[in-house]
Design a protein around this motif. Sequence first.
Motif, PDB file in Angstrom:
ATOM      1  N   UNK A  69       0.864  -1.173   0.000  1.00  0.00           N
ATOM      2  CA  UNK A  69       0.000   0.000   0.000  1.00  0.00           C
ATOM      3  C   UNK A  69       0.901   1.223   0.000  1.00  0.00           C
ATOM      4  N   UNK A  70       0.622   2.165  -0.883  1.00  0.00           N
ATOM      5  CA  UNK A  70       1.415   3.390  -0.965  1.00  0.00           C
ATOM      6  C   UNK A  70       0.569   4.575  -0.526  1.00  0.00           C
ATOM      7  N   UNK A  71       1.071   5.327   0.438  1.00  0.00           N
ATOM      8  CA  UNK A  71       0.388   6.505   0.958  1.00  0.00           C
ATOM      9  C   UNK A  71       1.365   7.673   1.021  1.00  0.00           C
ATOM     10  N   UNK A  72       0.847   8.874   0.885  1.00  0.00           N
ATOM     11  CA  UNK A  72       1.694  10.049   1.074  1.00  0.00           C
ATOM     12  C   UNK A  72       1.733  10.361   2.565  1.00  0.00           C
ATOM     13  N   UNK A  73       2.775   9.861   3.210  1.00  0.00           N
ATOM     14  CA  UNK A  73       2.885   9.998   4.664  1.00  0.00           C
ATOM     15  C   UNK A  73       3.391  11.368   5.086  1.00  0.00           C
ATOM     16  N   UNK A  78      -2.742  11.052   4.715  1.00  0.00           N
ATOM     17  CA  UNK A  78      -2.012   9.810   4.494  1.00  0.00           C
ATOM     18  C   UNK A  78      -1.626   9.144   5.795  1.00  0.00           C
ATOM     19  N   UNK A  79      -1.178   9.931   6.767  1.00  0.00           N
ATOM     20  CA  UNK A  79      -0.808   9.380   8.073  1.00  0.00           C
ATOM     21  C   UNK A  79      -2.030   8.808   8.789  1.00  0.00           C
ATOM     22  N   UNK A  80      -3.159   9.501   8.652  1.00  0.00           N
ATOM     23  CA  UNK A  80      -4.385   9.005   9.283  1.00  0.00           C
ATOM     24  C   UNK A  80      -4.821   7.681   8.673  1.00  0.00           C
ATOM     25  N   UNK A 390      -8.822   9.949  -3.427  1.00  0.00           N
ATOM     26  CA  UNK A 390      -7.532   9.938  -2.755  1.00  0.00           C
ATOM     27  C   UNK A 390      -6.387   9.677  -3.736  1.00  0.00           C
ATOM     28  N   UNK A 391      -6.646   8.865  -4.750  1.00  0.00           N
ATOM     29  CA  UNK A 391      -5.629   8.644  -5.789  1.00  0.00           C
ATOM     30  C   UNK A 391      -5.394   9.924  -6.564  1.00  0.00           C
ATOM     31  N   UNK A 392      -6.483  10.589  -6.954  1.00  0.00           N
ATOM     32  CA  UNK A 392      -6.368  11.827  -7.733  1.00  0.00           C
ATOM     33  C   UNK A 392      -5.659  12.920  -6.950  1.00  0.00           C
ATOM     34  N   UNK A 393      -5.840  12.925  -5.627  1.00  0.00           N
ATOM     35  CA  UNK A 393      -5.202  13.955  -4.808  1.00  0.00           C
ATOM     36  C   UNK A 393      -3.773  13.604  -4.424  1.00  0.00           C
ATOM     37  N   UNK A 394      -3.324  12.384  -4.781  1.00  0.00           N
ATOM     38  CA  UNK A 394      -1.951  11.958  -4.486  1.00  0.00           C
ATOM     39  C   UNK A 394      -1.757  11.395  -3.102  1.00  0.00           C
ATOM     40  N   UNK A 395      -2.839  11.223  -2.337  1.00  0.00           N
ATOM     41  CA  UNK A 395      -2.712  10.649  -0.990  1.00  0.00           C
ATOM     42  C   UNK A 395      -2.457   9.153  -1.082  1.00  0.00           C
ATOM     43  N   UNK A 396      -3.086   8.505  -2.049  1.00  0.00           N
ATOM     44  CA  UNK A 396      -2.882   7.062  -2.298  1.00  0.00           C
ATOM     45  C   UNK A 396      -2.098   6.898  -3.587  1.00  0.00           C
ATOM     46  N   UNK A 397      -1.110   6.030  -3.566  1.00  0.00           N
ATOM     47  CA  UNK A 397      -0.370   5.687  -4.768  1.00  0.00           C
ATOM     48  C   UNK A 397      -0.759   4.292  -5.239  1.00  0.00           C
ATOM     49  N   UNK A 398      -0.760   4.084  -6.545  1.00  0.00           N
ATOM     50  CA  UNK A 398      -1.044   2.773  -7.112  1.00  0.00           C
ATOM     51  C   UNK A 398       0.083   2.380  -8.062  1.00  0.00           C
TER      52      UNK A 398
END
Length: 400
Positions: A69-73, A78-80, A390-398
Amino acid sequence: MYNLLDGLRIIEASSFVASPTAGLYCAQFGAEVIRVDQVGGGPDYHRWPVTEANDSLYWENLNRAKKSVALDLTQPEGRELLQALVQSVGQFITNFPADGFLSHATLAEGRQDLVTVRVMGWPDGTPALDYTVNNAVGYPMMTGIGPEPVNHVLPAWDLLSGAYAAFALLAAIRRREQTGLGSEVRVPLSDVAIGTVANLGGVAEVLHNNANRSRLGNTVYGLFGRDFVTKDGVRTMIVVVTHRQWANLIAALGLTDAVGAVEAERGVSFAKDDGLRFEHRDALFPLFEAAIGALDHAAMVTVFDAAGVVHSAYKTMLDAAHDSCLVGDNPIFSASDANPSGLAYPAAGAFGTIPQLQRADAKPAPRNGQHSEEILSEALGLSSGEIARLIDSGIIGIAK
């Protein structure tokens, strides 16, 4: 791969060697290990060795059989999400700092029975690496022949800490099953290192003697063991750990009378005393150097194998990779051509063998963010629309 831990889901947020090793060992025995990284990869995502395309062979082998799972930490949202994943799953492996958004106290506010295993440098939270811990406990001053310290290249404390962390996780889960209580287990590299030194008698030894052990080069401390060179130039390590092996070794080399002469001269018997063989190595080693130096390696192997003598010629890692016993015909390895790097090579699975169970092939490592949508949907119940946002906002990476 085995399924002994089937049904156990673990969140891992980590980097480098020790913490990912803990997750790897759990995954190799069937746990679903979900590694959470920064979008684009964490600090170890391109660690050497790398391919021409900068894909890390290190990363894709320490993270086999895991999900990603990729998140913008760097962002609060992303941290939440990572906090929510840990609280939802209930088992967490990390080497993030003990304080901050992934502190056990913070996470346990939303999951009282949470089990956290935290790999650390020093117990007070000061960062450390395997190579800095190793020099702190004295081993580089015991290797080589001096006067300079000699560092080894194997990250032993990282690997031991990772294995200990996997064990600690299962122990804490068992306690929770019995009591309902969660806990945090902290595993500092420094404690694993100095504790291991103590378990091997090293702390007691130096305090009792009020002195450091002498440097011995390739000689094994307290045993008859050293490297010798055959007539055709093959350097071979020979180690004797039983009295039968000693008797067989001197008989195989025709040294019974010569060794007996040393015993008579010095008033000792080597037959049943490892320590005496070590203490009198100044007289014994020249005898063995001459006897082994008179044999070609192939002849020595024939004689030693027939006598049950433990020996091994020095090899390069490339030699080992081509060795049929170590790799080619070893069931812990399976062919792997689905690696993120695109390379095909033998991949290691579980080191342990369970004769009663069928061994499955090693699984590949994931790509960064390969399972983001799947896990966030299953574990947190996020809708497809929310995940898309969340993907569009860059919080989630795929994975791309």
